[in-house]
Every structure is written in structure tokens, then in C-alpha cells.
Design an enzyme around this catalytic site. Structure first.
Site, PDB file in Angstrom:
ATOM      1  N   THR A 168      69.674  22.143 -54.007  1.00  0.00           N
ATOM      2  CA  THR A 168      68.397  22.710 -54.456  1.00  0.00           C
ATOM      3  C   THR A 168      68.567  24.041 -55.170  1.00  0.00           C
ATOM      4  O   THR A 168      69.528  24.771 -54.908  1.00  0.00           O
ATOM      5  CB  THR A 168      67.462  22.904 -53.232  1.00  0.00           C
ATOM      6  OG1 THR A 168      66.343  23.690 -53.620  1.00  0.00           O
ATOM      7  CG2 THR A 168      68.162  23.638 -52.094  1.00  0.00           C
ATOM      8  N   ASP A 169      67.611  24.363 -56.014  1.00  0.00           N
ATOM      9  CA  ASP A 169      67.606  25.676 -56.684  1.00  0.00           C
ATOM     10  C   ASP A 169      67.482  26.825 -55.685  1.00  0.00           C
ATOM     11  O   ASP A 169      67.808  27.974 -56.000  1.00  0.00           O
ATOM     12  CB  ASP A 169      66.483  25.759 -57.731  1.00  0.00           C
ATOM     13  CG  ASP A 169      65.073  25.574 -57.186  1.00  0.00           C
ATOM     14  OD1 ASP A 169      64.911  25.332 -55.967  1.00  0.00           O
ATOM     15  OD2 ASP A 169      64.121  25.677 -57.978  1.00  0.00           O
ATOM     16  N   GLU A 170      67.014  26.523 -54.471  1.00  0.00           N
ATOM     17  CA  GLU A 170      66.799  27.603 -53.497  1.00  0.00           C
ATOM     18  C   GLU A 170      68.098  28.251 -53.050  1.00  0.00           C
ATOM     19  O   GLU A 170      68.079  29.343 -52.482  1.00  0.00           O
ATOM     20  CB  GLU A 170      66.034  27.066 -52.279  1.00  0.00           C
ATOM     21  CG  GLU A 170      64.723  26.445 -52.674  1.00  0.00           C
ATOM     22  CD  GLU A 170      63.655  26.497 -51.591  1.00  0.00           C
ATOM     23  OE1 GLU A 170      63.853  27.163 -50.574  1.00  0.00           O
ATOM     24  OE2 GLU A 170      62.625  25.855 -51.795  1.00  0.00           O
ATOM     25  N   TYR A 222      66.344  27.149 -44.243  1.00  0.00           N
ATOM     26  CA  TYR A 222      66.503  25.919 -45.032  1.00  0.00           C
ATOM     27  C   TYR A 222      67.539  26.103 -46.133  1.00  0.00           C
ATOM     28  O   TYR A 222      68.506  25.340 -46.246  1.00  0.00           O
ATOM     29  CB  TYR A 222      65.155  25.493 -45.644  1.00  0.00           C
ATOM     30  CG  TYR A 222      65.294  24.493 -46.778  1.00  0.00           C
ATOM     31  CD1 TYR A 222      65.710  23.192 -46.532  1.00  0.00           C
ATOM     32  CD2 TYR A 222      65.032  24.860 -48.104  1.00  0.00           C
ATOM     33  CE1 TYR A 222      65.857  22.276 -47.566  1.00  0.00           C
ATOM     34  CE2 TYR A 222      65.180  23.957 -49.143  1.00  0.00           C
ATOM     35  CZ  TYR A 222      65.590  22.664 -48.869  1.00  0.00           C
ATOM     36  OH  TYR A 222      65.754  21.765 -49.903  1.00  0.00           O
ATOM     37  N   LYS A 250      71.231  24.408 -46.723  1.00  0.00           N
ATOM     38  CA  LYS A 250      71.574  23.629 -47.926  1.00  0.00           C
ATOM     39  C   LYS A 250      72.804  24.228 -48.610  1.00  0.00           C
ATOM     40  O   LYS A 250      73.670  23.509 -49.100  1.00  0.00           O
ATOM     41  CB  LYS A 250      70.384  23.588 -48.895  1.00  0.00           C
ATOM     42  CG  LYS A 250      69.197  22.769 -48.431  1.00  0.00           C
ATOM     43  CD  LYS A 250      69.493  21.288 -48.247  1.00  0.00           C
ATOM     44  CE  LYS A 250      69.730  20.559 -49.543  1.00  0.00           C
ATOM     45  NZ  LYS A 250      69.891  19.084 -49.308  1.00  0.00           N
TER      46      LYS A 250
HETATM   47  P1  NAD Z   1      61.863  14.542 -47.621  1.00  0.00           P
HETATM   48  O1  NAD Z   1      61.693  15.498 -46.491  1.00  0.00           O
HETATM   49  O2  NAD Z   1      60.664  13.920 -48.231  1.00  0.00           O
HETATM   50  O3  NAD Z   1      62.801  13.334 -47.153  1.00  0.00           O
HETATM   51  C1  NAD Z   1      63.944  13.501 -46.375  1.00  0.00           C
HETATM   52  C2  NAD Z   1      64.366  12.124 -45.866  1.00  0.00           C
HETATM   53  O4  NAD Z   1      65.586  12.286 -45.121  1.00  0.00           O
HETATM   54  C3  NAD Z   1      63.353  11.475 -44.932  1.00  0.00           C
HETATM   55  O5  NAD Z   1      63.214  10.117 -45.247  1.00  0.00           O
HETATM   56  C4  NAD Z   1      63.968  11.649 -43.553  1.00  0.00           C
HETATM   57  O6  NAD Z   1      63.602  10.645 -42.628  1.00  0.00           O
HETATM   58  C5  NAD Z   1      65.459  11.584 -43.889  1.00  0.00           C
HETATM   59  N1  NAD Z   1      66.303  12.272 -42.895  1.00  0.00           N
HETATM   60  C6  NAD Z   1      66.114  13.515 -42.386  1.00  0.00           C
HETATM   61  N2  NAD Z   1      67.105  13.791 -41.516  1.00  0.00           N
HETATM   62  C7  NAD Z   1      67.938  12.720 -41.501  1.00  0.00           C
HETATM   63  C8  NAD Z   1      69.140  12.416 -40.823  1.00  0.00           C
HETATM   64  N3  NAD Z   1      69.689  13.283 -39.956  1.00  0.00           N
HETATM   65  N4  NAD Z   1      69.731  11.227 -41.051  1.00  0.00           N
HETATM   66  C9  NAD Z   1      69.180  10.337 -41.916  1.00  0.00           C
HETATM   67  N5  NAD Z   1      68.037  10.562 -42.577  1.00  0.00           N
HETATM   68  C10 NAD Z   1      67.424  11.742 -42.373  1.00  0.00           C
HETATM   69  O7  NAD Z   1      62.751  15.316 -48.671  1.00  0.00           O
HETATM   70  P2  NAD Z   1      62.708  15.266 -50.270  1.00  0.00           P
HETATM   71  O8  NAD Z   1      61.693  16.214 -50.755  1.00  0.00           O
HETATM   72  O9  NAD Z   1      62.695  13.856 -50.718  1.00  0.00           O
HETATM   73  O10 NAD Z   1      64.135  15.910 -50.579  1.00  0.00           O
HETATM   74  C11 NAD Z   1      65.281  15.084 -50.707  1.00  0.00           C
HETATM   75  C12 NAD Z   1      66.475  15.964 -50.971  1.00  0.00           C
HETATM   76  O11 NAD Z   1      66.257  16.734 -52.151  1.00  0.00           O
HETATM   77  C13 NAD Z   1      66.759  16.986 -49.868  1.00  0.00           C
HETATM   78  O12 NAD Z   1      68.145  17.073 -49.700  1.00  0.00           O
HETATM   79  C14 NAD Z   1      66.194  18.286 -50.407  1.00  0.00           C
HETATM   80  O13 NAD Z   1      66.904  19.396 -49.882  1.00  0.00           O
HETATM   81  C15 NAD Z   1      66.439  18.113 -51.886  1.00  0.00           C
HETATM   82  N6  NAD Z   1      65.508  18.817 -52.803  1.00  0.00           N
HETATM   83  C16 NAD Z   1      64.155  18.676 -52.657  1.00  0.00           C
HETATM   84  C17 NAD Z   1      63.307  19.299 -53.564  1.00  0.00           C
HETATM   85  C18 NAD Z   1      61.800  19.176 -53.461  1.00  0.00           C
HETATM   86  O14 NAD Z   1      61.090  19.914 -54.157  1.00  0.00           O
HETATM   87  N7  NAD Z   1      61.261  18.273 -52.636  1.00  0.00           N
HETATM   88  C19 NAD Z   1      63.831  20.056 -54.614  1.00  0.00           C
HETATM   89  C20 NAD Z   1      65.227  20.188 -54.717  1.00  0.00           C
HETATM   90  C21 NAD Z   1      66.047  19.537 -53.804  1.00  0.00           C
HETATM   91  O1  TDX Z   2      50.555  26.209 -47.751  1.00  0.00           O
HETATM   92  C1  TDX Z   2      51.284  26.658 -48.651  1.00  0.00           C
HETATM   93  N1  TDX Z   2      50.856  27.734 -49.374  1.00  0.00           N
HETATM   94  C2  TDX Z   2      51.588  28.302 -50.355  1.00  0.00           C
HETATM   95  O2  TDX Z   2      51.169  29.298 -50.967  1.00  0.00           O
HETATM   96  C3  TDX Z   2      52.560  26.073 -48.979  1.00  0.00           C
HETATM   97  C4  TDX Z   2      53.068  24.871 -48.238  1.00  0.00           C
HETATM   98  C5  TDX Z   2      53.277  26.655 -49.983  1.00  0.00           C
HETATM   99  N2  TDX Z   2      52.840  27.752 -50.649  1.00  0.00           N
HETATM  100  C6  TDX Z   2      53.685  28.366 -51.699  1.00  0.00           C
HETATM  101  C7  TDX Z   2      55.085  28.708 -51.239  1.00  0.00           C
HETATM  102  C8  TDX Z   2      55.907  28.543 -52.499  1.00  0.00           C
HETATM  103  O3  TDX Z   2      55.851  29.743 -53.260  1.00  0.00           O
HETATM  104  O4  TDX Z   2      53.839  27.401 -52.732  1.00  0.00           O
HETATM  105  C9  TDX Z   2      55.183  27.438 -53.262  1.00  0.00           C
HETATM  106  C10 TDX Z   2      55.810  26.068 -53.078  1.00  0.00           C
HETATM  107  O5  TDX Z   2      55.993  25.877 -51.681  1.00  0.00           O
HETATM  108  P1  TDX Z   2      56.625  24.512 -51.100  1.00  0.00           P
HETATM  109  O6  TDX Z   2      55.872  23.363 -51.653  1.00  0.00           O
HETATM  110  O7  TDX Z   2      56.719  24.675 -49.615  1.00  0.00           O
HETATM  111  O8  TDX Z   2      58.055  24.504 -51.794  1.00  0.00           O
HETATM  112  P2  TDX Z   2      59.257  25.568 -51.798  1.00  0.00           P
HETATM  113  O9  TDX Z   2      59.242  26.417 -50.591  1.00  0.00           O
HETATM  114  O10 TDX Z   2      59.258  26.229 -53.133  1.00  0.00           O
HETATM  115  O11 TDX Z   2      60.507  24.555 -51.656  1.00  0.00           O
HETATM  116  C11 TDX Z   2      60.523  23.297 -52.387  1.00  0.00           C
HETATM  117  O12 TDX Z   2      61.368  23.373 -53.505  1.00  0.00           O
HETATM  118  C12 TDX Z   2      62.748  23.371 -53.309  1.00  0.00           C
HETATM  119  C13 TDX Z   2      60.954  22.144 -51.488  1.00  0.00           C
HETATM  120  O13 TDX Z   2      60.127  22.104 -50.355  1.00  0.00           O
HETATM  121  C14 TDX Z   2      62.385  22.227 -51.113  1.00  0.00           C
HETATM  122  O14 TDX Z   2      62.785  21.083 -50.361  1.00  0.00           O
HETATM  123  C15 TDX Z   2      63.205  22.301 -52.349  1.00  0.00           C
HETATM  124  O15 TDX Z   2      64.556  22.478 -52.019  1.00  0.00           O
END
Ligand code: NAD
Ligand code: TDX
Length: 379
Positions: free
Chosen positions: A162-164, A186, A190
Site C-alpha cells: 500500500t501507499d501507506e 496497519y 504492511k
Molecule cells: P479487505 O479487508 O476487503 O479484504 C481482506 C480479505 O483478506 C478478506 O476477504 C479477509 O477475509 C481475508 N483475510 C484476512 N486475514 C486473513 C488471513 N489471516 N488468512 C486468509 N485470509 C485472510 O481488504 P482489501 O481492501 O480488499 O485489501 C486487499 C489488499 O490490498 C490488502 O493487502 C491491503 O493492505 C491492500 N490495499 C488496500 C487498499 C484499499 O484502499 N482498500 C489500498 C492499497 C492496498
Molecule cells: O469515518 C471516517 N471518517 C473519515 O474522515 C473514515 C472511515 C475515514 N475518514 C478519513 C480518513 C482518511 O483520511 O477518510 C480518509 C480515508 O480513510 P479510509 O477509507 O479509512 O482509508 P485510509 O485510512 O486512507 O486507508 C485506505 O487506503 C490505503 C485503506 O483502508 C487501506 O487498506 C489502504 O492500504
């Protein structure tokens, strides 16, 4: 400094394999394939109808939802190429036989919500660090088997990061060789996960690649994250808890573009390489919320300014030059993607309404009850 030199050396070494052309993997192990981005990847790869077989390994945590794969399970040709295993990536007994059958492993499995990592970090260490280690060890066993002639090639492992991991970027854009400065449990987990992946390339020569995607949005997004939480709350005329002044900035990436870019990196990148996947849509949170409300025809008065997230990263931004040079271009514009996402949540209330009950209610109370009680007009 030594760390920086090592990173540079790794980069140079891997550059020799960067131009290796493309490779199709016939048998994929997709961990976390029942989550938001992983399920999109599975739906899109199986939807190509090119004969690829996928095994999904997913623990089905609160965020995993088998119905995210319902469209492929309803299609006999695609369903025949999908196997679903419920299990934990941190369990070697489950992982090893599945990796033994795979040509490549794509690891989406993670605890993924920053706010939950602040409330309870331990699961993040187990899955996002130890789980990655178990997958790497399983690949290392297969490397030994390949070297002994027991299989044709070592499986490739793609780690979805992730970019984080770059931390809060006050100005400019992160490039892949920048220092990692994660600031939440988190993002620290990562970062640890992807550093382990890098170490297995340097130490054991394992065939690994890493992607760092930006904030992703789209259908099937669990409603704890900003966009789906605010859309589903607004549909029900519930308050929208905006952290602090809402001027924090994120770069938004449509889920099918994120999944497509991961597939592209899997097939085209050289071993040991890391690729940013930016969305190219940097917006302040307030702007995103205003657009959502406009699309839904709901008033700004639903928005409440609440106590900020501790350690809240102010901004993420990455350059995508390296990914563009590999031949990838995102397809979806933010305006069209956001409108499609809002439409999806309006049309699929049977998907998200059951999620917003049970465990959800307890989480929502813990995260928001005090915040909303002390909230202010969001201006
Ligand atoms: P999500 O939380 O929607 O899904 C995670 C999935 O992993 C779920 O299906 C969960 O059941 C499964 N899981 C969790 N722990 C597990 C374990 N121990 N063994 C097997 N399965 C397990 O997450 P997402 O938003 O789809 O993110 C997917 C990946 O992308 C993650 O690695 C996250 O860090 C990365 N990512 C997410 C974002 C975003 O904005 N959502 C951005 C950049 C990177
Ligand atoms: O209730 C809220 N109010 C609010 O102001 C929530 C849930 C979020 N926010 C803000 C926090 C962040 O600045 O909105 C922005 C986005 O928040 P999230 O949706 O929680 O995402 P973020 O914390 O940026 O992280 C996401 O991007 C990178 C994903 O959850 C991560 O899994 C990914 O790695």
C-alpha cells in the site's frame, strides 16, 4: 545508509530481469480473494475465459464475504476454474499444499482498516506480517523442489502492499526507492510484510514482486472505509463522521484498475521489483464527500466534524512513472467511477445491509459513539 545502499543494489540487480517480457500463470493461488480488491481480481481474471484456474484461500474474517464471488460461482464455465478454501495464511499446514500446486501466489489477504489497527493491532501483526512469512516459506520450499527437479519453476509471489508504507507525504510524490516511514499499526505491519518479501529476494533469490496501491474504491467495498461508509450512511440519512477538518488528501484508484494493474505487474515485472499503483485522482476528503452527497441528492448538513484519527496521515501521493513504463494505464476516471460506485450501493442494498449488523454495530459504537456525541458542524 547501509539500508539505502542495499535497496539501491537490489534495484540494480533486479533491473537485469525487469525486461523479461510477459508470462501467463495458469494456476493462481489468490489469498484474501473474498475481500474487496481480491474478489475483483478473481472476477476479472476468471472473466477473461482464458483457462486460468484460481484457488482462493480466505479466512473469511469480518471483511471476507463469499458472496463477493457470486457472479463467478453462478457461471458454470468460470465456477469450474475456481476452488474456494477457507483458511488462514498464517497456517503452514493449509498454505504449503496450496502453494505446491500454484504457478503464482497473489497475496491480498490482510487486516486492512487503519482505525481497527488503532483499536486492536495484534491481528494485523499475525496476518500482515506472520502470514506473509508463512507464504514466503512455502514458496521457498517450492524453490528447493524446483531446484531438485520436482517442479518446473519456483512459484512467483506478488505481495499486495500500500501507499501507506511511505507515511504522510507533505509535498511531492513518493517514488518506489523512497524510505518507508509507516505511522499506524496497519501501515507498519504492511511495511514489515513487504520488507520480509524483499529480504527473501535478496537472501534466497525468490521470485517476488510488490505493488503499492493507493486508496481504492468501487463496488463490494466493506462499509467501514470512507466512501462506502458515507454512501451507505447517507442513503439512510445517518450522520457522516468526518475526521478533523476533512482537509486530508488521498489519491483515489478504481478497484478494477487496481486489480488490473496487479495482474499486469504479476505477468510483466522482473523479480524483486516494486511498483507504485497510483490512481491519479488526488482529492481532499471534504471534496470527495461533497461529490458523494451531490450524486445522492443529500444535504451537507449530514456531515459532522468529529475527533480526528490519532496519527492521521495528512496526504498520500505517488508517482506512477515506473508502472507506466511497464505498459499499464488506468481506464476509469474518478467522476465516472464514483458515480458507478454510488449507483452500485443504491442497487445492491441486499449486499451491504446485512453487513451493517451484528459485529458491525459493536465496532461502530466503539469507533464513533463518543466521536459523534462530541461532534461539530462541519462548516
Ligand atoms: P479487505 O479487508 O476487503 O479484504 C481482506 C480479505 O483478506 C478478506 O476477504 C479477509 O477475509 C481475508 N483475510 C484476512 N486475514 C486473513 C488471513 N489471516 N488468512 C486468509 N485470509 C485472510 O481488504 P482489501 O481492501 O480488499 O485489501 C486487499 C489488499 O490490498 C490488502 O493487502 C491491503 O493492505 C491492500 N490495499 C488496500 C487498499 C484499499 O484502499 N482498500 C489500498 C492499497 C492496498
Ligand atoms: O469515518 C471516517 N471518517 C473519515 O474522515 C473514515 C472511515 C475515514 N475518514 C478519513 C480518513 C482518511 O483520511 O477518510 C480518509 C480515508 O480513510 P479510509 O477509507 O479509512 O482509508 P485510509 O485510512 O486512507 O486507508 C485506505 O487506503 C490505503 C485503506 O483502508 C487501506 O487498506 C489502504 O492500504
Amino acid at each position: 545508509m547501509t539500508q539505502e545502499r542495499d535497496a539501491t543494489r537490489m534495484h540494480d540487480k533486479s533491473r537485469t530481469t525487469a525486461q523479461r517480457g510477459s508470462r501467463r500463470y495458469a494456476r493462481l493461488l489468490v489469498t484474501g480473494g473474498a475481500g474487496f480488491i481480491g474478489s475483483c481480481f478473481v472476477r476479472d481474471v476468471l472473466g477473461r475465459r482464458d483457462g486460468t484456474h484460481i484457488t482462493v484461500l480466505d479466512k473469511l474474517t469480518y471483511a471476507g464475504n463469499r458472496s463477493n464471488l457470486a457472479p463467478v460461482e453462478a457461471d458454470p464455465e468460470q465456477a469450474a476454474r475456481l476452488r474456494f478454501v477457507v483458511g488462514d495464511i498464517a497456517d503452514p499446514e493449509i498454505v504449503e499444499p496450496l502453494v505446491a500446486e500454484a504457478d503464482a501466489v497473489v497475496n491480498f489477504a490482510a487486516e486492512s482498516h487503519v482505525d481497527r489497527s488503532i483499536l486492536e493491532p495484534v491481528d494485523f501483526l499475525r496476518t500482515d506480517v506472520l502470514g506473509v512469512h508463512v507464504l514466503l516459506e512455502a514458496c521457498r520450499k517450492e524453490q528447493a523442489r524446483a531446484r531438485a527437479g520436482g517442479r518446473a519453476a519456483t512459484p512467483r509471489m506478488l505481495q499486495v502492499s500500500t501507499d501507506e508504507v511511505y507515511g504522510s507525504v507533505e509535498t511531492g510524490e513518493s517514488v518506489e526507492d523512497d524510505r518507508l516511514e509507516p505511522r499506524s499499526p496497519y501501515s507498519a505491519a504492511k511495511a514489515a510484510g513487504e520488507l520480509l518479501v524483499r529480504s527473501y529476494f535478496i537472501t534466497y533469490g525468490l521470485d517476488v514482486v510488490v505493488t503499492r496501491g493507493s486508496n481504492t474504491y468501487g463496488p463490494y467495498h466493506y462499509p467501514e472505509k470512507l466512501i462506502p461508509l458515507f454512501v451507505t450512511n447517507a442513503i439512510d440519512d445517518q450522520q457522516l463522521p468526518l475526521y478533523g477538518d476533512g482537509r486530508q488528501r488521498r489519491d483515489w484508484l478504481y478497484v478494477a484498475d487496481h486489480a488490473g494493474a496487479i495482474g499486469h505487474v504479476l505477468e510483466h515485472a522482473g523479480a524483486g521489483e516494486t511498483y507504485n499503483i497510483p490512481g491519479g485522482n488526488e482529492r481532499a476528503n471534504r471534496e470527495v464527500v461533497a461529490t458523494l452527497l451531490e450524486l445522492l441528492g443529500k444535504p451537507w448538513s449530514l456531515v459532522r466534524s468529529v475527533e480526528d484519527r490519532p496519527g492521521h496521515d495528512w496526504r498520500y501521493a505517488m508517482t506512477g512513472d515506473k508502472l507506466a513504463a511497464l505498459g499499464w494505464k488506468n481506464k476509469m476516471s474518478f467522476e465516472v467511477g464514483l458515480a458507478a460506485t454510488v449507483d452500485w450501493y443504491l442497487a445492491n442494498q441486499g449486499w451491504w445491509r446485512p453487513i451493517k449488523s451484528g459485529e458491525w454495530e459493536e465496532y461502530y459504537r466503539r469507533q464513533y459513539a463518543t466521536r459523534l456525541a462530541g461532534s461539530r458542524d462541519a462548516g
